[in-house]
Design an enzyme around this catalytic site. Sequence first.
Site, PDB file in Angstrom:
ATOM      1  N   HIS A 163       4.994  12.321   3.655  1.00 10.53           N
ATOM      2  CA  HIS A 163       5.909  11.185   3.667  1.00 10.53           C
ATOM      3  C   HIS A 163       5.086   9.897   3.745  1.00 10.53           C
ATOM      4  O   HIS A 163       3.974   9.880   4.286  1.00 10.53           O
ATOM      5  CB  HIS A 163       6.855  11.253   4.871  1.00 10.53           C
ATOM      6  CG  HIS A 163       7.992  12.212   4.696  1.00 10.53           C
ATOM      7  ND1 HIS A 163       8.960  12.062   3.738  1.00 10.53           N
ATOM      8  CD2 HIS A 163       8.307  13.348   5.373  1.00 10.53           C
ATOM      9  CE1 HIS A 163       9.830  13.051   3.822  1.00 10.53           C
ATOM     10  NE2 HIS A 163       9.458  13.851   4.804  1.00 10.53           N
ATOM     11  N   CYS A 206       5.993   8.330  -0.814  1.00 10.65           N
ATOM     12  CA  CYS A 206       6.737   7.119  -1.128  1.00 10.65           C
ATOM     13  C   CYS A 206       6.001   5.898  -0.592  1.00 10.65           C
ATOM     14  O   CYS A 206       5.251   5.982   0.382  1.00 10.65           O
ATOM     15  CB  CYS A 206       8.132   7.179  -0.536  1.00 10.65           C
ATOM     16  SG  CYS A 206       9.234   8.309  -1.400  1.00 10.65           S
TER      17      CYS A 206
END
Length: 321
Positions: A163, A206
């Site tokens: 992440h 991301c």
Amino acid sequence: MGSGISQNQRNKFQPSQSFSSRNRGNTATQHGHVTDALPMDHSHGMQAMSNSSPEGTAPSSGPMPRMTWKEFESVAYCMNHEKRGMAIIINNKTFQPHLKLEVRSGTDADSMALLSTFQALGFDVKPYDNKTVQEMITILSDASNDSDYHRKSDCFICAILTHGDEQDVLYGTDGKVGFEKILSFFKGKNCPGLVGKPKLFFIQACRGNNTDKGVALDVVDARVDAPRQISIQKIPIEADILRAHSSVPGFAAWRHEKNGSWFIQALTEMLTKNWMTMDLLTILTCVNQKVAHQMTETEEKQVPMFTSTLTKVVFFTPKES
């Protein structure tokens, strides 16, 4: 074994499935695709970075790195060392509950694809799963300090699947760390064995929560001389580093829950098909094109981004068997 690359090539620079997204932390997995974006509140577990020493100031270990004048003036990096180099894969799939981050389903497909591809290129691959921030730092710090190994190597690769957030923050299983902290281990005097050699970083994470709806384009009637928008990005001042991200700053990166991410799957496919005939930047341009042509059912788009301070062309010349 022949390289499949002509001398002229070496001497020139060459610069539908179903989907779903998570909106500001609301997990939506309607069709099997998710992003590595974060919930709205993502202030948990920040790794303190004030204790790190200034980049490039650590004392060097071992003798001063050397290269021949021919290597120094060459247009392409030397790929004739004893070893291709070390390739580290950090694959973070599950996270501690206090972070409130979803399981990154599908990331194992990415890790396996990278492992197979890097091995085919001749790298000594070291895969790691579900590492805390401190474990990530230790792994990469130890790798940067292995000067004896690096002096015998062509280059170095690090791939991180996790992440992420804005400002290029990456997550360990227990908190987050800035990508610049990771880069610092391999810059300047911190890693003398890799001075003058390419250091390649591939990041599937991301870089924000925005999603890209794309811009309509009439391919048939598009003018070839139409004005283009140019975005100038900052890049590291240190040489011989390439950083390839799955998305541009501020935007999410798509990942299928079974098949893996758009970026890593395109990267491994293009490397496997073209590493004997294309230089790395050309391959990454092909990756950008492949990812940019994909679209979710709700017309979400994505484009990877790479920045480079490489000073030579990277050709993965096959090692003699």
